[in-house]
Design a protein around this motif. Structure first.
Motif, PDB file in Angstrom:
ATOM      1  N   GLN A 179       0.838  -1.202   0.000  1.00  0.00           N
ATOM      2  CA  GLN A 179       0.000   0.000   0.000  1.00  0.00           C
ATOM      3  C   GLN A 179       0.876   1.256   0.000  1.00  0.00           C
ATOM      4  OE1 GLN A 179      -2.504   0.314   3.431  1.00  0.00           O
ATOM      5  NE2 GLN A 179      -3.859   1.800   2.487  1.00  0.00           N
ATOM      6  N   LYS A 180       1.908   1.269   0.849  1.00  0.00           N
ATOM      7  CA  LYS A 180       2.803   2.426   0.886  1.00  0.00           C
ATOM      8  C   LYS A 180       3.535   2.591  -0.433  1.00  0.00           C
ATOM      9  CE  LYS A 180       3.586   2.571   5.856  1.00  0.00           C
ATOM     10  NZ  LYS A 180       4.555   2.410   6.944  1.00  0.00           N
ATOM     11  N   ARG A 181       3.934   1.466  -1.050  1.00  0.00           N
ATOM     12  CA  ARG A 181       4.622   1.531  -2.336  1.00  0.00           C
ATOM     13  C   ARG A 181       3.707   2.149  -3.386  1.00  0.00           C
ATOM     14  NH1 ARG A 181       6.512  -3.518  -2.657  1.00  0.00           N
ATOM     15  NH2 ARG A 181       4.585  -4.322  -3.507  1.00  0.00           N
ATOM     16  N   GLU A 182       2.425   1.762  -3.377  1.00  0.00           N
ATOM     17  CA  GLU A 182       1.480   2.336  -4.339  1.00  0.00           C
ATOM     18  C   GLU A 182       1.280   3.832  -4.077  1.00  0.00           C
ATOM     19  OE1 GLU A 182       0.185   1.067  -7.105  1.00  0.00           O
ATOM     20  OE2 GLU A 182       1.444  -0.673  -6.662  1.00  0.00           O
ATOM     21  N   LEU A 183       1.217   4.211  -2.800  1.00  0.00           N
ATOM     22  CA  LEU A 183       1.090   5.642  -2.480  1.00  0.00           C
ATOM     23  C   LEU A 183       2.310   6.416  -2.957  1.00  0.00           C
ATOM     24  CD1 LEU A 183      -0.427   5.512   1.128  1.00  0.00           C
ATOM     25  CD2 LEU A 183      -1.564   6.247  -0.971  1.00  0.00           C
ATOM     26  N   LEU A 184       3.490   5.834  -2.730  1.00  0.00           N
ATOM     27  CA  LEU A 184       4.713   6.504  -3.187  1.00  0.00           C
ATOM     28  C   LEU A 184       4.752   6.594  -4.708  1.00  0.00           C
ATOM     29  CD1 LEU A 184       7.359   5.010  -0.737  1.00  0.00           C
ATOM     30  CD2 LEU A 184       6.493   7.353  -0.801  1.00  0.00           C
ATOM     31  N   LYS A 185       4.305   5.531  -5.377  1.00  0.00           N
ATOM     32  CA  LYS A 185       4.263   5.576  -6.847  1.00  0.00           C
ATOM     33  C   LYS A 185       3.313   6.667  -7.315  1.00  0.00           C
ATOM     34  CE  LYS A 185       5.379   0.788  -8.059  1.00  0.00           C
ATOM     35  NZ  LYS A 185       4.835  -0.456  -8.642  1.00  0.00           N
ATOM     36  N   GLU A 186       2.161   6.781  -6.644  1.00  0.00           N
ATOM     37  CA  GLU A 186       1.189   7.804  -7.021  1.00  0.00           C
ATOM     38  C   GLU A 186       1.772   9.195  -6.788  1.00  0.00           C
ATOM     39  OE1 GLU A 186      -2.035   9.217  -8.774  1.00  0.00           O
ATOM     40  OE2 GLU A 186      -1.630   7.084  -8.535  1.00  0.00           O
ATOM     41  N   GLU A 187       2.455   9.383  -5.656  1.00  0.00           N
ATOM     42  CA  GLU A 187       3.104  10.670  -5.396  1.00  0.00           C
ATOM     43  C   GLU A 187       4.172  10.962  -6.449  1.00  0.00           C
ATOM     44  OE1 GLU A 187       4.541  11.404  -1.425  1.00  0.00           O
ATOM     45  OE2 GLU A 187       2.861  10.286  -0.575  1.00  0.00           O
ATOM     46  N   ALA A 188       4.932   9.928  -6.805  1.00  0.00           N
ATOM     47  CA  ALA A 188       5.977  10.109  -7.817  1.00  0.00           C
ATOM     48  C   ALA A 188       5.346  10.497  -9.156  1.00  0.00           C
ATOM     49  CB  ALA A 188       6.799   8.836  -7.966  1.00  0.00           C
ATOM     50  N   ARG A 189       4.214   9.883  -9.478  1.00  0.00           N
ATOM     51  CA  ARG A 189       3.528  10.245 -10.733  1.00  0.00           C
ATOM     52  C   ARG A 189       3.079  11.704 -10.703  1.00  0.00           C
ATOM     53  NH1 ARG A 189       0.552   5.088  -9.939  1.00  0.00           N
ATOM     54  NH2 ARG A 189       1.797   3.518 -10.994  1.00  0.00           N
ATOM     55  N   LYS A 190       2.556  12.143  -9.551  1.00  0.00           N
ATOM     56  CA  LYS A 190       2.122  13.534  -9.432  1.00  0.00           C
ATOM     57  C   LYS A 190       3.310  14.481  -9.578  1.00  0.00           C
ATOM     58  CE  LYS A 190      -1.873  12.732  -6.449  1.00  0.00           C
ATOM     59  NZ  LYS A 190      -2.432  12.917  -5.091  1.00  0.00           N
TER      60      LYS A 190
END
Length: 141
Positions: free
Chosen positions: A75-86
């Protein structure tokens, strides 16, 4: 043949006394030691079973915690990926904006230089026309 007299009862009494003495000296201590040994092994087996159950519970709890940690990690990895995309989108939009501004600035500079060159050439049209005529006709006008 067996003679039934006083010696028979003495031998029976001797056998009973020997049985009683041997029972208390040999058989009873050996049986007691065997019972203690059996109880000791039973307690060891019970303790071993409890330890195995405890280990099984600990392993089950460990696996549950590990699965929970993996889920949280995913879950944290997905959040970090989403932040990185932003962040990537923001940086990309900034860069595209800067490139667009640079392109517009360069285009304006190019157009102003082109206009300056056109004006300069327009001012020299007569001179160029005279040179062309001179070269074509071979004489000065």
């Amino acid at each position: 043949m067996i003679n039934v007299d006083f010696t028979l009862f003495v031998q029976i009494a001797e056998a009973l006394v020997m049985t009683f003495i041997l029972y208390h000296i040999l058989i009873k201590p050996v049986m007691k030691a065997m019972q203690q040994r059996e109880q000791h092994f039973a307690s060891l087996e019970k303790e071993t079973q409890e330890l195995l159950n405890s280990a099984s519970d600990i392993i089950k709890k460990y696996e549950e915690e590990l699965a929970k940690a993996r889920a949280e990690g995913a879950q944290k990895r997905e959040l970090l990926k989403e932040e990185a995309r932003k962040v990537e989108k923001e940086v990309l939009s900034k860069v595209l904006k800067e490139v667009e501004e640079y392109k517009n600035k360069w285009s304006q500079e190019f157009n102003s230089q082109l206009e300056a060159i056109r004006k300069d050439l327009q001012g020299r049209v007569e001179m160029f026309a005279g040179l062309i005529v001179e070269r074509v006709l071979g004489r000065k006008v």
